[in-house]
Design an enzyme around this catalytic site. Structure first.
Site, PDB file in Angstrom:
ATOM      1  N   ASP A 298       1.071  -1.236   0.042  1.00 56.26           N
ATOM      2  CA  ASP A 298      -0.035   0.036  -0.104  1.00 56.26           C
ATOM      3  C   ASP A 298       0.954   1.286  -0.086  1.00 56.26           C
ATOM      4  OD1 ASP A 298      -2.327   1.826   0.460  1.00 56.26           O
ATOM      5  OD2 ASP A 298      -3.337   0.252   0.997  1.00 56.26           O
ATOM      6  N   HIS A 332       1.566   1.835  -3.270  1.00 60.44           N
ATOM      7  CA  HIS A 332       0.471   2.601  -3.780  1.00 60.44           C
ATOM      8  C   HIS A 332       1.012   4.399  -4.050  1.00 60.44           C
ATOM      9  CE1 HIS A 332      -3.027  -0.281  -2.773  1.00 60.44           C
ATOM     10  NE2 HIS A 332      -2.052  -0.638  -3.777  1.00 60.44           N
TER      11      HIS A 332
END
Length: 558
Positions: A298, A332
């Site tokens: 993430d 991300h």
């Protein structure tokens, strides 16, 4: 060009003279102006884990030994708890005042995969009060604490995280399914247990349990994945040299902490690991993050300050941090603010960082309902390669229709109705970004504000971005690009401006032969200036939407 107002060279300086609004005097403009970070200091006494009955055989559960060593150290005024080389299996570790947990080179602390060893506790999740499983390592209301050394902390996160079939190859998927767990009806999603599956289904249906009663969650305990290193209301924190990996959820999460030093820490998680942010600084103040390496599933470096009403009620921004010399691989976002930033963020300084293969490079995100003010953000020196999405992204409404139209679609902006201003209206303002290079991205720059609250006061200078698409600027105000190169392969247009005002492009460079340099649409667009730029390299320089006045765009000849 009948639709343009041509400015002669003598008026060039005047055309480009309107600057971005100055930073308020109360806010620092250099990292040197930030408060000094108070450092953790420890007595020389050392307490070896082996003295308290620990066994490094990878089989013995050493939870009690860890706590005995930490308690003995704290009781005698503090010092170092030494974890020697070896494989140390344990349940949750709770830190105490004045203790440095030192992981010797070759030490591997692995947290048990037995989820029942992590009791339910009252904590937070994504910026709101919540019940979760206890973190593998935690500390609450502590002062002068550290984790140091070149050893490794392994969270056994595979025992907690659900996995999408699309994330694995066929062999990996078959191996995972054969290990046990539960599949959904479509057989394309694996869950570690029935309790994990049940909790995830409740969340997916939009019916999560809203309670702080621990007993209400026994049947979905496995769904309540813990953050790996959770520090709450702690002061004078040192995290140095160790590797932390395989986290059930967020990896390093200081909340309401002060005086944090994070140096040469490596965070590693599988790229498919959901919610496995490397570093989440939430409502923290005063810190230094330097020479760290993150490779996770993430966001990489992420700034948060609470979510929606609860975050606004807390009202504590993340502020006064320096980030330098860090590398982020898969993530991300490389450096991220939001989206849970309802308490605000300010006075953040990023320099000399590298993002290699992240989904987004510089990622600033929020949404209606968050509220909060993000301001006074400085970035100087970022190198990026192979960015899957945007190199630089400001997005206040990421649930909106993609403002970049597909082939055959209208180039007019999507209809996004303005909403009344209120405490839930977020604000982005005062970003100063320079000396950025990106080789390979889907989009160079995307700026997308709200109709009722534009993104304001952004300076982008000395930047070179190689990407498929150039720049989209929607619902923005006081945006200044100077000495920016956009080497985009899709050149119709290189620049798209929608419902924005006071936008300045000074000495813009782009690939020769572009179909269209600048398109301006939206009846609220005004004062768009293109100066010191060779517009003749494009087949067409400017295209105006139907509702755009001919006086909206000013092009200054070189």
């Amino acid at each position: 060009m009948k639709h343009l107002l041509l400015v002669p060279g003598a008026l060039l300086a005047l055309a480009a003279a309107r600057p971005v609004a100055p930073t308020p005097a109360a806010l620092p403009t250099t990292a040197a102006e930030l408060p000094a970070v108070r450092q953790a200091q420890f007595r020389k006494d050392t307490f070896s884990l082996r003295q308290y009955g620990a066994v490094a055989d990878g089989q013995t559960l050493n939870t009690e030994a860890f706590q005995k060593a930490i308690t003995a150290c704290a009781t005698k005024g503090g010092g170092t708890v030494l974890v020697p080389a070896g494989l140390w299996l344990t349940g949750p570790i709770v830190l105490q005042n004045n203790v440095n947990l030192h992981l010797a080179n070759g030490a591997l602390v692995q947290f048990t995969a037995d989820r029942s060893k992590y009791p339910l506790v009252k904590t937070t999740w994504e910026g709101e009060d919540a019940v979760r499983s206890q973190a593998p390592i935690s500390g609450v209301d502590l002062q002068n604490i550290a984790i140091t050394g070149r050893g490794t902390l392994d969270g056994n996160g595979d025992a907690w995280r659900p996995v999408k079939k699309s994330k694995l190859n066929e062999t990996e998927w078959k191996k995972l399914v054969a290990s046990g767990g539960v599949l959904n009806d479509k057989k394309d999603y694996w869950y570690p247990s029935a309790a994990s599956f049940k909790g995830n289904q409740l969340a997916a249906a939009g019916t999560p349990r809203k309670s702080m009663n621990l007993g209400d969650f026994d049947d979905i305990r496995d769904f309540l994945r813990p953050n790996m290193l959770s520090l709450t209301r702690c002061k004078q924190i040192l995290l140095e040299d160790f590797t932390i990996q395989n986290s059930p959820a967020w990896t390093i999460h200081p909340l309401l902490c002060e005086d944090i030093t994070l140096r040469r820490v490596t965070a590693k998680n599988p790229w498919y690991g959901q919610n496995t942010d490397a570093l989440d600084l939430e409502s923290c103040r005063n810190g230094l993050v330097e020479n760290c390496t993150f490779d996770v599933g993430d966001d990489g470096i992420c700034i948060k300050s609470g979510r929606d009403a609860e975050g606004r009620k807390r009202g504590v921004p993340t502020e006064n941090f320096v980030f330098r010399g860090c590398k982020v691989y898969h993530a991300h976002g490389g450096f991220v603010i939001g989206s849970e930033m309802s308490g605000g963020a300010r006075n953040l300084f990023v320099s000399d960082c590298s993002f290699l293969g992240t989904d987004v490079g510089l990622r600033f995100k929020t949404a209606r309902g968050r509220g909060g003010v993000v301001e006074n953000i400085y970035v100087d020196g970022v190198a990026m390669t192979d960015i899957a999405g945007q190199a630089i992204l400001f997005d206040m409404y990421y649930a909106a229709k993609d403002p970049v139209p597909l082939a055959g679609e209208s180039s007019e902006p999507p209809v996004i109705a303005a909403q009344p201003l209120g405490e839930g209206t977020p604000q982005f303002r005062g970003f100063y970004i320079k000396n950025v290079v990106c080789k390979g991205a889907e989009t160079g720059i995307l700026v997308r504000g709200l109709p009722e609250m534009s993104i304001k006061d952004i300076s982008l200078e000395n930047i070179t971005l190689e990407s498929k698409k150039g720049m989209l600027c929607q619902e923005a105000e006081n945006i200044r690009l100077k000495n920016v190169t956009l080497l985009s392969t899709e050149t119709k247009p290189v620049l798209e401006v929608q419902n924005s005002k006071n936008i300045s492009f000074d000495n813009l460079r782009y690939a020769s032969g572009a179909d269209l340099l600048l398109r301006v649409t939206g009846d609220r667009s005004q004062d768009i200036r293109l100066t010191n730029t060779n517009t003749k390299l494009a087949k067409k320089d400017v295209e105006l939407g139907q509702k755009v006045s001919k006086k909206t765009v000013v092009v200054a000849t070189r």
